[in-house]
Design an enzyme around this catalytic site. Sequence first.
Site, mmCIF file in Angstrom:
data_model
loop_
_atom_site.group_PDB
_atom_site.id
_atom_site.type_symbol
_atom_site.label_atom_id
_atom_site.label_comp_id
_atom_site.label_asym_id
_atom_site.label_seq_id
_atom_site.Cartn_x
_atom_site.Cartn_y
_atom_site.Cartn_z
ATOM 1 N N ASP A 1 -55.977 -1.374 -0.370
ATOM 2 C CA ASP A 1 -57.070 -2.315 -0.118
ATOM 3 C C ASP A 1 -57.237 -3.324 -1.242
ATOM 4 O O ASP A 1 -57.198 -2.975 -2.423
ATOM 5 C CB ASP A 1 -58.377 -1.525 0.051
ATOM 6 C CG ASP A 1 -59.557 -2.426 0.395
ATOM 7 O OD1 ASP A 1 -59.493 -3.068 1.458
ATOM 8 O OD2 ASP A 1 -60.517 -2.490 -0.390
ATOM 9 N N GLU B 1 -52.955 -4.912 1.833
ATOM 10 C CA GLU B 1 -54.061 -5.616 2.472
ATOM 11 C C GLU B 1 -54.354 -6.830 1.613
ATOM 12 O O GLU B 1 -55.088 -6.777 0.636
ATOM 13 C CB GLU B 1 -55.293 -4.725 2.608
ATOM 14 C CG GLU B 1 -56.324 -5.310 3.557
ATOM 15 C CD GLU B 1 -57.480 -6.009 2.859
ATOM 16 O OE1 GLU B 1 -58.106 -6.874 3.499
ATOM 17 O OE2 GLU B 1 -57.773 -5.714 1.695
HETATM 18 C C1 OTU Z 1 -61.219 -5.402 2.214
HETATM 19 O O1 OTU Z 1 -61.369 -6.746 2.615
HETATM 20 C C2 OTU Z 1 -61.738 -4.531 3.326
HETATM 21 O O2 OTU Z 1 -60.976 -4.737 4.482
HETATM 22 C C3 OTU Z 1 -63.193 -4.822 3.531
HETATM 23 O O3 OTU Z 1 -63.717 -4.140 4.632
HETATM 24 C C4 OTU Z 1 -63.908 -4.472 2.257
HETATM 25 O O4 OTU Z 1 -65.239 -4.878 2.352
HETATM 26 C C5 OTU Z 1 -63.291 -5.118 1.027
HETATM 27 O O5 OTU Z 1 -61.870 -5.075 1.007
HETATM 28 C C6 OTU Z 1 -63.725 -4.415 -0.229
HETATM 29 O O6 OTU Z 1 -63.144 -3.143 -0.311
HETATM 30 O O7 OTU Z 1 -62.517 -9.768 1.277
HETATM 31 O O8 OTU Z 1 -63.818 -9.878 3.586
HETATM 32 O O9 OTU Z 1 -57.376 -10.430 0.353
HETATM 33 O O10 OTU Z 1 -59.704 -10.323 1.884
HETATM 34 O O11 OTU Z 1 -59.629 -7.159 0.379
HETATM 35 C C7 OTU Z 1 -62.983 -8.802 3.355
HETATM 36 C C8 OTU Z 1 -58.013 -9.239 0.574
HETATM 37 C C9 OTU Z 1 -62.284 -8.877 2.023
HETATM 38 C C10 OTU Z 1 -59.492 -9.406 0.902
HETATM 39 C C11 OTU Z 1 -59.972 -8.087 1.337
HETATM 40 C C12 OTU Z 1 -61.363 -7.804 1.646
#
Ligand code: OTU
Length: 663
Positions: free
Chosen positions: A296, A338
């Site tokens: 993540d 991700e």
């Molecule tokens: C991710 O997303 C997860 O999918 C989210 O659900 C979380 O809230 C977040 O991390 C924190 O753990 O900015 O709007 O380039 O886009 O990590 C979602 C990656 C996010 C980011 C992503 C993030």
Amino acid sequence: MQNMAYMRPATRTAFCHFREGLEPLLQAQSQTLNTRDQDLFLIRLERYFADFYEPFARLYQARPDFETQLAKLGPLLIEHYANRAESLKKLDLERQLTPEWFQHETMVGGIYYVDLFAGTLRGVRQHLPYLQELGLNYIHLMPLLKPRPGLNDGGYAVMDYCQTNPELGTMADLEALTAELRANNMSLCIDLVVNHTAKEHEWANRARAGEQEYLDYYLTFDDRTLPDAYEKTLPEVFPEFAPGNFTYYPEMGKWVWTTFNEFQWDLNYTNPTVFREMLTYMLFLANKGVEILRLDAVPFMWKRLGTNCQNQPEVHELLQAFRALVRIVAPGVIFKAEAIVAPQDLISYLGTGQHTGKECELAYNNSLMVLLWSSLASRKVNLMTHTLRQMPATPIGTTWITYVRLHDDIGWAIDDENAAAVGENGFLHRQFLNQYYSGEFPGSFSRGEIFQFNPTTRDGRMSGMTASLAGLEKALADKDPTELEMAIRRILLLYSVIFSYGGIPLIYMGDELGLLNDYSYRQNLHKADDNRWLHRPAMPWVLAAQRHNLDTLAGRLFSKMQQLIKARCRTSQLHSAASVATLWADNPHIFAYLRYHPAYGRLLALANFSEQPQIISNSLLVENGLSGHICDVSQLDCPPVAVYNGQLLLEPYQFRWLIQKEA
Ligand code: OTU
């Protein structure tokens, strides 16, 4: 010992030293690791040592404790190797003999919240038949490790990585689930939040208590000097509910780096101890039978003053080092990055340049996802065609995760330059998409909500379920049968592309039944502020029970989705390693791409993004090597496709997967 011969001299010296240190440890494990196991370990160590050591040295060599830090990794590898179950070691062997396993056209995945789908991990096991009936063999279960109490960002604020969320079950339940999945040729993917921990994680507690060792796990500041300097170039991920990137804790007298929510503390990867601790979690989860680690928020792992602190070169060094070490112990496991970033930054997570073949096997193709929605609103495919034609092919041994929707908002990652190249203004187009999908735009079919509007930049993202964004919610409310038909077609059109463009397609829970937005989050104290809960509904098993009744909406969608999956699984041209080329069709509404498999030949996919019938010229087929008897393999009976007057017709929102039949 061939691999050693290829190593750079400094790496070879380090390798010999590292191996010498490990040999007695390996021998001490002779009860659990037989000679063959030990050989295998050493062969893998030699194979992947340079891949790990070189980036690790580039990151940490300047530190006085570098040698000690390096030496601490060996025992960790052996410990987890010795703990790895025989069934998983067998999987490792299988996967090393079939490294392309995740590229197969039969790979199809789904995304589920354990609680919302089935209550508990045991519940998931009971519902495996449903997932199998749909045709899935890759199951992504949303964050299930122990979160902090209270608000936890949908589970992305983990306080204990070695325990499951007790509400969902125990580690033993997780292991039983992975074993059952494995027995059914299904793979489990889970989230590993590598960028941050909950502020209730033990490390954070000890940092708060003032232990210097643990303060070094995070990024803390005594005053605003550095935070202010960083803020000059830092964007805000959650400007509405978590403005700024730093949080002040009076009890500590310090500012802590908190990119996301206040309760999510960014880890300090300039500290090799953090690297080692996270590696331990990876190996621990691998030994529980997890096959895909979804890493993540990886772009944020390394910070650099004067930048947006995303996609820094060191992130790729970290990922390569992690990758190599996990491969030594558990080569059956793969990594999914991700990284929801701009098109030009995306491909590097699959390993490019010096990292080729050494980084993540999978990454989310968020460009494709965004462009699909962009085209659906504009009814034009020029921006999508142009942008995808700029995108480099996936490096060998990697592939995309393709998807229409998932648990997050849609961020309109549309590049200004690409927009300009097709005569659009990127900013205005993004504004249009927000207006369109929030339903404000005149004539819009969509029902969504703008997420995290930033009044300074006027940026906003979009929340909503596929079905609601594609028109089903409005059509049902308006009791409009024509619109209802169009909405169903739109949903299937989007899915047809992600099933055939290349990569592992993921179905977001409920899309197979046309599940609409869930507005109940507004009444929930823990959810009301975050409209991403709009698209995180509970599984309506009553509705799912209608799936075999083709007179129902759910039944129609489920059976079509199932058919499309079947069609994908028997179409070898859709293997992820088969190339994809996005084509300019002679019709601005038709998205066209060619898949080419060296053994099975060509497949031309066509998708009409408008609610009007459209025609294209047969020359598109001929130029791409399709002539004679053409049939559409997206349908189970593979009907022949007729060309009239040199033209091919596509009904509103129709898609076709065309191949040339053997004469
Ligand atoms: C991710 O997303 C997860 O999918 C989210 O659900 C979380 O809230 C977040 O991390 C924190 O753990 O900015 O709007 O380039 O886009 O990590 C979602 C990656 C996010 C980011 C992503 C993030």
